[in-house]
Design a protein around this motif. Structure first.
Motif, mmCIF file in Angstrom:
data_model
loop_
_atom_site.group_PDB
_atom_site.id
_atom_site.type_symbol
_atom_site.label_atom_id
_atom_site.label_comp_id
_atom_site.label_asym_id
_atom_site.label_seq_id
_atom_site.Cartn_x
_atom_site.Cartn_y
_atom_site.Cartn_z
ATOM 1 N N TYR A 136 0.680 -1.149 0.123
ATOM 2 C CA TYR A 136 -0.005 0.133 0.086
ATOM 3 C C TYR A 136 0.876 1.340 0.222
ATOM 4 C CZ TYR A 136 -4.472 -2.427 1.037
ATOM 5 O OH TYR A 136 -5.677 -3.101 0.866
ATOM 6 N N VAL A 137 1.937 1.415 0.842
ATOM 7 C CA VAL A 137 2.757 2.481 0.730
ATOM 8 C C VAL A 137 3.270 2.702 -0.781
ATOM 9 C CG1 VAL A 137 4.959 3.210 1.998
ATOM 10 C CG2 VAL A 137 3.387 2.245 3.289
ATOM 11 N N TRP A 195 2.261 1.975 -3.315
ATOM 12 C CA TRP A 195 1.290 2.416 -4.301
ATOM 13 C C TRP A 195 0.344 3.479 -4.095
ATOM 14 C CZ3 TRP A 195 -2.135 -3.062 -4.798
ATOM 15 C CH2 TRP A 195 -1.319 -3.949 -5.650
ATOM 16 N N GLN A 196 1.023 4.402 -3.284
ATOM 17 C CA GLN A 196 0.252 5.564 -2.932
ATOM 18 C C GLN A 196 0.119 6.535 -3.906
ATOM 19 O OE1 GLN A 196 0.494 7.327 1.197
ATOM 20 N NE2 GLN A 196 2.398 5.977 1.158
ATOM 21 N N HIS A 197 1.131 6.583 -4.855
ATOM 22 C CA HIS A 197 1.170 7.411 -6.062
ATOM 23 C C HIS A 197 0.068 6.963 -7.044
ATOM 24 C CE1 HIS A 197 4.089 4.619 -7.696
ATOM 25 N NE2 HIS A 197 3.602 5.118 -9.080
ATOM 26 N N ARG A 219 -3.221 8.583 -5.987
ATOM 27 C CA ARG A 219 -3.452 10.214 -5.768
ATOM 28 C C ARG A 219 -4.035 10.925 -7.100
ATOM 29 N NH1 ARG A 219 2.265 10.305 -3.498
ATOM 30 N NH2 ARG A 219 1.942 9.804 -1.159
ATOM 31 N N GLY A 229 -6.151 8.001 -9.582
ATOM 32 C CA GLY A 229 -6.557 6.857 -8.415
ATOM 33 C C GLY A 229 -7.917 6.329 -8.790
ATOM 34 N N ALA A 249 -1.494 7.001 4.263
ATOM 35 C CA ALA A 249 -1.621 5.926 3.357
ATOM 36 C C ALA A 249 -3.138 5.516 3.396
ATOM 37 C CB ALA A 249 -0.803 4.533 3.615
ATOM 38 N N THR A 291 -5.207 8.165 1.853
ATOM 39 C CA THR A 291 -5.064 8.222 0.305
ATOM 40 C C THR A 291 -5.921 7.275 -0.372
ATOM 41 O OG1 THR A 291 -2.838 9.149 0.702
ATOM 42 C CG2 THR A 291 -3.419 8.172 -1.356
ATOM 43 N N PHE A 292 -6.134 6.243 -0.090
ATOM 44 C CA PHE A 292 -6.639 4.915 -0.766
ATOM 45 C C PHE A 292 -8.153 5.345 -0.360
ATOM 46 C CE2 PHE A 292 -2.539 3.031 -0.687
ATOM 47 C CZ PHE A 292 -2.527 2.579 -1.903
ATOM 48 N N LEU A 305 7.781 8.112 3.402
ATOM 49 C CA LEU A 305 7.462 6.757 2.983
ATOM 50 C C LEU A 305 7.317 5.724 4.350
ATOM 51 C CD1 LEU A 305 8.735 6.215 -0.550
ATOM 52 C CD2 LEU A 305 6.314 7.005 0.001
ATOM 53 N N GLU A 311 10.384 10.196 -0.437
ATOM 54 C CA GLU A 311 10.015 9.979 -1.729
ATOM 55 C C GLU A 311 11.277 10.649 -2.550
ATOM 56 O OE1 GLU A 311 6.274 11.732 -2.356
ATOM 57 O OE2 GLU A 311 5.296 10.000 -2.041
#
Length: 541
Positions: free
Chosen positions: A272-273, A275-277, A280, A284, A305, A308-309, A455, A474
């Motif tokens: 998940y960390v 895949w955060q971008h 966004r 997303g 995280a 964000t999801f 991250l 990042e």
């Protein structure tokens, strides 16, 4: 509900005309047709074929079958094939160092070791021969391991009839994440993993269970017991589609997720960390816009995280299921997170370390003094003990270690935490990582929340002096003044050390190996837990 038998799971589903189709981010390594999608009848045939391979290679009822190959869902299918012939599968993470794998194989003493070519080459490169009566080589040149049976020699052999076993007999050996050292090998029976874990998940629970119109996706470590239980429970509920993601690199996983957008998604916290971008911005919603349920296990995910999801979902009320448990016990608690529960409010940084309540009717937890094993009041940190009927049968090759962690009727999780006033459980640290007067993992949550671009933050306990924070960003950089402003009200720490994501030693589930990192940076590989002064009877609460 008809009895769920993992050995013939797909045969049963095919007889029930299950409509589920499995899609793969890349073809299964053991699939001779290299298909990108399979129905349940195809999967039944593949498991039956694989059971013929294993039997022809020398595995029989009661034998342990070690499986060491690159991460993909076919690890679970090979395990089911071993169960089908009455053997006891033991999947092992291929990323482990050859010496560590050698230790685990020596403990297992398998009748058959199933290796892919990459694993065989790693053993050969360091001069280690896998401890096993026979070795089945899935691919690669057979001369890498002299004496190994190539898959081509056993492919097409007739499979023996499925064998049943008693519920109390060993069914599967799973290994722990290994965050504190060499992974431990946990034996589970049909009673503990099928009746207690899979049987519980395979019911139709509101919100949490797979639905007929769902596309259920998983990006996990397929050698762990969670993948075995997930497979059986999800397919039993017959969703429309299942997406299996072998490579978690966002550049590879992203296109697959866009082609097969999930409605429920289970992934490793570290995935998940990474895949955060993907989640966004406007892009997303292309990937995660249909998700109604996110699931994370193995470790807590930092609040940014989760935020964000949940924001990337176009669902009206998406939820995040966070589970806490261990390979030895299965799930112990769970908590549902929403957009509101992870929102910042009045300068307060939310935490995901509140892991909810014990699973109703299945789990009891007690928080005790680490030295005396006597219960402590709510709100006071202590060692978490658990009671669950899903507790495994023991550790392979380490009976004394199991006995030391199971005083009386209780299981020592080796986690430090507390019970809140409402009865939920807040996990603060692993016992060997704990620092008096602070929770390292809660500090990590706050840092991740306050400093954009962070991250990962890992707070290490030294032999003496203030803790050392290790930070992954990042950009690969971190402004020291920004750090000091963000942490001014936190417990005293040294200035941070910035490292790259790939430089942190990790387990197969993405957890940071803190003892290994501590040894590398501080020269102190292990902090000794609080000495015990009470016998097992003190835990009879």
């Amino acid at each position: 509900m008809k009895r769920l038998d993992v050995a013939t799971l797909f045969d049963t589903l095919a007889d029930r005309h299950s409509p589920t189709t499995a899609y793969f981010s890349r073809p299964l390594d053991i699939d001779p047709g290299a298909a990108a999608a399979l129905g349940v009848a195809d999967l039944a045939g593949l498991v039956e074929d694989a059971s013929g391979w294993l039997a022809a290679a020398g595995a029989g009822p009661g034998d342990r079958v070690a499986i060491v190959k690159d991460n993909h869902w076919d690890i679970v299918l090979l395990a089911m094939a071993a169960v089908r012939i009455g053997a006891v599968p033991a999947p092992l993470a291929a990323h482990l160092a050859p010496a560590t794998l050698g230790t685990l194989l020596a403990r297992l003493q398998p009748g058959l070791a199933v290796l892919d070519g990459a694993a065989a080459e790693r053993f050969a490169a360091v001069g280690i021969e896998p401890t096993a009566r026979r070795v089945l080589l899935l691919d690669g040149p057979p001369e890498v391991l002299p004496g190994a049976v190539p898959l081509s020699d056993v492919r097409g052999r007739r499979a023996p009839a499925p064998r049943r076993r008693r519920d109390d007999e060993p069914l599967l050996v799973v290994h722990t994440s290994g965050t504190t050292g060499t992974p431990k090998l946990v034996v589970h029976s049909g009673a503990t993993i099928v009746r207690r874990l899979i049987g519980f998940e395979a019911r139709r629970w509101p919100v949490l269970s797979s639905r007929p119109d769902d596309t259920v996706a998983a990006a996990t470590s397929f050698v762990h017991g969670r993948a075995f239980a997930w497979t059986a429970s999800v397919f039993w509920l017959r969703p429309h589609a299942v997406g299996l993601i072998a490579d978690h690199d966002p550049d590879r996983a992203g296109p697959f997720l866009r082609e097969h957008p999930p409605t429920t998604l289970e992934a490793l916290p570290a995935t998940y960390v990474r895949w955060q971008h993907l989640a966004r911005g406007e892009g997303g919603t292309d990937v995660f816009g249909r998700v109604r349920l996110y699931i994370s296990t193995f470790d807590a995910v930092h609040p940014p995280a989760v935020r964000t999801f949940l924001a990337a979902s176009g669902h009206r009320r998406p939820v995040w299921l966070q589970g806490w448990g261990q390979s030895e016990t299965g799930p112990l608690t769970f908590r549902l997170l929403t957009r509101a529960s992870v929102a910042e409010a009045g300068g307060r940084s939310p935490t995901t370390r509140d892991l909810g309540r014990p699973v109703p009717g299945r789990t009891r937890l007690s928080v005790v003094d680490p030295a005396t094993l006597r219960p402590v009041p709510r709100g006071r940190p202590g060692l978490i003990l658990a009671r669950t009927p899903a507790l495994g049968l023991g550790y392979v090759g380490e009976p004394e270690r199991w006995a030391a962690k199971a005083p009386g009727r209780w299981w020592n999780t080796e986690d430090i935490g507390m019970k809140t006033r409402t009865g939920s459980v807040r996990v603060l640290d692993r016992e060997i990582d704990s620092v008096p007067g602070m929770s390292c993992v809660e500090v990590e949550d706050v840092v991740d929340d306050r400093i954009p671009g962070v991250l990962e933050c890992v707070v290490l306990r030294p032999a003496e002096g203030p803790p050392l924070p290790v930070v992954v960003t990042e950009s690969g950089r971190l402004d020291l003044e920004t750090w000091r402003r963000a942490t001014a009200d936190l417990p005293t720490m040294t200035d941070p050390l910035v490292m790259a994501w790939d430089d942190l030693p990790r387990t197969g589930t993405g957890k940071v190996r803190r003892p290994e990192l501590r040894a590398r940076l501080l020269g102190t590989p292990r902090c000794v837990p609080h000495p015990r002064t009470a016998g097992p009877e003190a835990a009879e609460l």
